[in-house]
Structure formats: C-alpha cells, structure tokens
Write an enzyme that holds these catalytic residues in place. Structure first.
Site, PDB file in Angstrom:
ATOM      1  N   HIS A 167      -6.039  -6.219 -15.423  1.00 34.76           N
ATOM      2  CA  HIS A 167      -5.335  -7.602 -14.320  1.00 34.76           C
ATOM      3  C   HIS A 167      -5.634  -8.608 -16.006  1.00 34.76           C
ATOM      4  O   HIS A 167      -6.588  -8.598 -15.764  1.00 34.76           O
ATOM      5  CB  HIS A 167      -4.491  -7.778 -13.435  1.00 34.76           C
ATOM      6  CG  HIS A 167      -4.366  -6.461 -12.116  1.00 34.76           C
ATOM      7  ND1 HIS A 167      -4.733  -6.661 -11.417  1.00 34.76           N
ATOM      8  CD2 HIS A 167      -2.906  -6.502 -12.287  1.00 34.76           C
ATOM      9  CE1 HIS A 167      -4.027  -6.223 -10.602  1.00 34.76           C
ATOM     10  NE2 HIS A 167      -2.526  -5.807 -11.864  1.00 34.76           N
ATOM     11  N   CYS A 261      -7.847 -12.853  -6.883  1.00 37.62           N
ATOM     12  CA  CYS A 261      -6.832 -11.368  -6.821  1.00 37.62           C
ATOM     13  C   CYS A 261      -6.796 -11.728  -4.889  1.00 37.62           C
ATOM     14  O   CYS A 261      -5.435 -11.390  -4.804  1.00 37.62           O
ATOM     15  CB  CYS A 261      -7.853 -10.245  -6.592  1.00 37.62           C
ATOM     16  SG  CYS A 261      -8.117  -9.895  -8.365  1.00 37.62           S
TER      17      CYS A 261
HETATM   18  N1  ARG Z   1      -7.308  -2.494  -6.057  1.00 35.22           N
HETATM   19  C1  ARG Z   1      -5.923  -3.033  -6.537  1.00 35.22           C
HETATM   20  C2  ARG Z   1      -5.557  -2.246  -8.017  1.00 35.22           C
HETATM   21  O1  ARG Z   1      -6.155  -1.727  -8.499  1.00 35.22           O
HETATM   22  C3  ARG Z   1      -6.753  -4.507  -7.377  1.00 35.22           C
HETATM   23  C4  ARG Z   1      -6.080  -5.892  -7.062  1.00 35.22           C
HETATM   24  C5  ARG Z   1      -6.706  -7.112  -8.070  1.00 35.22           C
HETATM   25  N2  ARG Z   1      -5.767  -7.899  -7.627  1.00 35.22           N
HETATM   26  C6  ARG Z   1      -6.132  -8.686  -9.050  1.00 35.22           C
HETATM   27  N3  ARG Z   1      -5.086  -9.828  -8.483  1.00 35.22           N
HETATM   28  N4  ARG Z   1      -6.585  -8.929 -10.374  1.00 35.22           N
HETATM   29  O2  ARG Z   1      -4.640  -2.892  -8.057  1.00 35.22           O
END
Ligand code: ARG
Length: 269
Positions: A167, A261
């Site tokens: 991300h 996150c």
């Molecule tokens: N386990 C989640 C996923 O893989 C973690 C999300 C993390 N969020 C972020 N904004 N990077 O989607």
C-alpha cells in the site's frame, strides 16, 4: 516552527482483530496475536490523538472482519466528500459496506461507491490540493481516474514495486501540504523521478525505517505518530522541526499494518 492543525480521525477498535489469512507478505496465520496487547497499543495511539487535541470518531467493529481495525482502508475523505473503498480481497470486501453505512449515518451526503478496486487511504494520500495515488498491488490504475473525477483534484499516480510495501501508506507519508517522507526503493524508477521532482526536500527513509513501518505514520503538521523502532526517521523529523511520538505496534504489525493503517482522516471543507 511547525504548526499543528486540528484533525478528525475515524478509528475501529480491534475487538475482532486476528491473523487468520495472509493477503500480504507480513501476515502469517501461524503466528499468534496477543489480543489484549493489540487493544492496548491501539488505545495508546487513540489517546495520543485525543491528547494532541484531535477529534476521534469510531466505527463499530464487525465480527468476522479481522482486518477492519485498519480503518484507513475504508474510504478517502476530502472536502467532506467520501470515496468508499472496494477491496481487492474477498476477506475484506464486506468492510466497504460497513464504511458506506457509517458515512451515510453520520450526515455525509456525497458518498461515492466506486467501480474500480481502491483501498482508501491505504493507497490514496491527499497532500494539499493534490492526491498521491499508489497502484501495483491493491488499487487498480482505473481507480486513479475515478479518484480525480470524484474529487476534482489532480492525481499523481505512483507505482509500487516491492510486495513488502503493498500500500502507498507503507512507503510514503504526507507530513504537511508540501512535504513527504518516503522509501525510494518501494517505487518504480519513473515514480521515484516524479517524487524527486515534486518533493526535492523530502525526508528519505532507510530500509530499516521502512521495515519498521515508520512510514506508516500520521502527521498533524507538527506531531508525527509512528513506530518507535524507526529511530532514524525520528531523528530526521526532529531535525526538520517535527515532534515525533514513538509507539509500539508489535501486534498490528503481524497483519502488515501500523499507525496510519488504523487511522482514517476525515477531511472537512
Ligand atoms: N492485513 C491488512 C491488509 O493486508 C492490512 C492493511 C493495512 N492497512 C494499510 N492502510 N496499509 O489489507
């Protein structure tokens, strides 16, 4: 001297947080999560925000949605307009509707349910009057056009190339309207050139900073909340006049998430 501005955040208590599937390189369902510790770490971040004078709203966690604590992924809000997420993985797909309902129940009238996959602020980072938008692992490039059209703001597309930084918010953090910190190696060559051009004064993270999830940080223009193990970033931030607040995120890190996150910013007009 850096100036903080009051922010409004949306958070989701990690009541049902666990790691039962793996949709990113950090997740390992065989590694146990300490639920009480996860909650304490989440509360510490929330308390920091309240102590800094920010407003925090809460969305009710839904049983069975183990990643819903990562509220940054639920939507992108700019000028009170809400672009809801559309998740890449089935495991998280139902979260989108919970976020849509929350915004509609809380008086937001301009709420757009997208056609293309986008994971909210996971990949979209509003920076002043432009939006930086990541793609490569989660959000679809088509989502960038949807983003530009809905908000009527210029969108800068950035391509992520390292699966550890899946991300945009794992590789880049907006510190104020025209300053960011990022990890160059997470981006393709062309995107690196774009970032160099747009942000010649950017703070560059080391590999250790990135691995510690130090870029998954939240800034109010002066205070920056980030993982305490990102010590080089903390020094850099201090030298630029920011006030870093280090926190332990050991449990949420097991799902591939940290401070940013678990924090969605609701940007009002
Ligand atoms: N386990 C989640 C996923 O893989 C973690 C999300 C993390 N969020 C972020 N904004 N990077 O989607």
């Amino acid at each position: 001297m850096r100036e903080a501005t009051k922010r409004h955040y949306l958070m989701c208590r990690p009541t049902h947080f666990e790691v039962t599937y793996a949709i990113n390189a950090w997740m390992n369902p065989d590694k146990p999560v300490d639920a009480d510790l996860a909650l304490a770490q989440w509360e510490r971040v929330r308390d920091l925000y309240l102590g800094l004078g920010h407003e925090v709203s809460y969305i009710e966690p839904v049983e069975g949605l183990a990643d819903m604590v990562f509220s940054a992924n639920g939507a992108t809000v700019v000028d009170d307009k809400v672009l809801i997420a559309r998740f890449r993985h089935q495991e998280r797909a139902p979260e989108a509707d919970a976020y849509r309902a929350w915004f509609q129940d809380h008086g937001h009238t301009e709420v757009h349910v997208p056609v293309h996959v986008n994971e909210g602020e996971g990949d979209f980072a509003p920076a002043g009057r432009r939006i930086l938008a990541g793609a490569g692992f989660r959000s679809e490039p088509g989502a960038h056009e949807e983003l530009r059209e809905f908000f009527g703001l210029p969108v800068v597309g950035l391509t992520l190339v390292d699966p550890l930084y899946y991300h945009l918010d794992t590789a880049l953090c907006v510190l104020d309207d025209d300053l960011v910190m990022y990890y160059p190696a997470a981006f393709c060559e062309e995107s690196r050139a774009v970032l160099r051009e747009l942000y010649p004064d950017a703070i560059l993270a080391t590999r250790e900073d990135a691995e510690a999830f130090g870029l998954n940080a939240v800034s109010d223009g002066r205070n920056v909340v980030l993982t305490e193990t990102a010590t080089h970033l903390m020094d850099e931030l201090r030298s630029r006049g920011f006030v870093p607040h280090g926190v332990d995120m050991s449990e949420l890190l097991k799902a591939g998430g940290a401070v940013k996150c678990i924090t969605q910013e609701i940007r009002h007009r």
